[in-house]
Motif scaffolding. Structure first.
Motif, PDB file in Angstrom:
ATOM      1  N   ALA A  59     -95.367  66.209 -82.792  1.00  0.00           N
ATOM      2  CA  ALA A  59     -95.252  65.501 -81.519  1.00  0.00           C
ATOM      3  C   ALA A  59     -94.316  66.279 -80.666  1.00  0.00           C
ATOM      4  O   ALA A  59     -94.606  66.350 -79.361  1.00  0.00           O
ATOM      5  N   SER A  60     -93.039  66.212 -81.233  1.00  0.00           N
ATOM      6  CA  SER A  60     -92.082  67.227 -80.474  1.00  0.00           C
ATOM      7  C   SER A  60     -92.626  68.382 -79.914  1.00  0.00           C
ATOM      8  O   SER A  60     -92.119  69.088 -78.973  1.00  0.00           O
ATOM      9  N   LEU A  61     -92.995  69.132 -80.972  1.00  0.00           N
ATOM     10  CA  LEU A  61     -93.357  70.568 -80.557  1.00  0.00           C
ATOM     11  C   LEU A  61     -94.547  70.480 -79.892  1.00  0.00           C
ATOM     12  O   LEU A  61     -94.468  71.408 -78.773  1.00  0.00           O
ATOM     13  N   TRP A  62     -95.333  69.527 -79.727  1.00  0.00           N
ATOM     14  CA  TRP A  62     -96.746  69.632 -78.683  1.00  0.00           C
ATOM     15  C   TRP A  62     -95.869  69.259 -77.442  1.00  0.00           C
ATOM     16  O   TRP A  62     -96.425  69.939 -76.347  1.00  0.00           O
ATOM     17  N   ARG A  63     -95.036  68.386 -77.051  1.00  0.00           N
ATOM     18  CA  ARG A  63     -94.367  68.205 -75.951  1.00  0.00           C
ATOM     19  C   ARG A  63     -93.669  69.251 -75.421  1.00  0.00           C
ATOM     20  O   ARG A  63     -93.787  69.595 -74.268  1.00  0.00           O
ATOM     21  N   ARG A  64     -93.035  70.106 -76.323  1.00  0.00           N
ATOM     22  CA  ARG A  64     -92.347  71.242 -75.912  1.00  0.00           C
ATOM     23  C   ARG A  64     -92.920  72.328 -75.273  1.00  0.00           C
ATOM     24  O   ARG A  64     -92.859  72.950 -74.319  1.00  0.00           O
ATOM     25  N   ILE A  65     -93.882  72.495 -76.196  1.00  0.00           N
ATOM     26  CA  ILE A  65     -95.091  73.652 -75.726  1.00  0.00           C
ATOM     27  C   ILE A  65     -95.875  73.517 -74.502  1.00  0.00           C
ATOM     28  O   ILE A  65     -95.722  74.230 -73.418  1.00  0.00           O
TER      29      ILE A  65
END
Length: 152
Positions: free
Chosen positions: A34-40
């Motif tokens: 989830a954090s990866l998706w938000r950052r990307i």
């Protein structure tokens, strides 16, 4: 937008292996999916990540010749620059267009299947481009470094 160390880790991993699955990318970067998706998504919106694309090796598809053609343009007519660029964009074998300040105005990177094909492209399409004052061609012999990776 501020890019932090986690964003840099994500970008480094994306550069190192562009096709990696998101779950593996998250694990390698040390973040949750989830954090990866938000950052990307945040980096896309900020224009840091412009695209994720397939990089095709045109040589493996039978294109053997690469020529860098440099142009000095005839600057006597209004609209000369845009007219040249518009016409150059329409040549399918032109894979890169760069503009410069200095003696050379524009450089086109042109690919061809072989020398006879390049000669045909040059005579029929390149020399037909508008507003050419002078041209010079450099044939690529070898590429020693070709990377889009940034030192993150």
């Amino acid at each position: 937008m501020q890019v932090d160390d986690i964003d840099r880790r994500i970008l480094r991993q994306m550069q190192a292996e562009p096709g990696v699955a998101r779950a593996d990318l998250a694990e390698r970067a040390g973040v949750t999916a989830a954090s990866l998706w938000r950052r990307i998504e945040r980096m896309r919106e900020a224009g840091i990540i412009r695209a994720e694309e397939a990089v095709i090796d045109w040589r493996k598809l039978g294109w053997e010749i690469e020529v860098s053609v440099r142009f000095t343009l005839d600057k006597t007519q209004p609209g000369f620059f845009d007219e040249f660029l518009d016409a150059a964009r329409k040549v399918p074998e032109v894979i890169e267009i760069q503009t410069f300040l200095g003696q050379v105005d524009v450089r086109l990177n042109v690919i061809a299947r072989d020398m006879a094909h390049y000669q045909e492209i040059y005579r029929q399409r390149i020399l037909a481009l508008p507003h050419i004052a002078d041209t010079d061609a450099l044939m690529l012999i070898s590429t020693l470094k070709d990377t889009a990776e940034l030192p993150l």
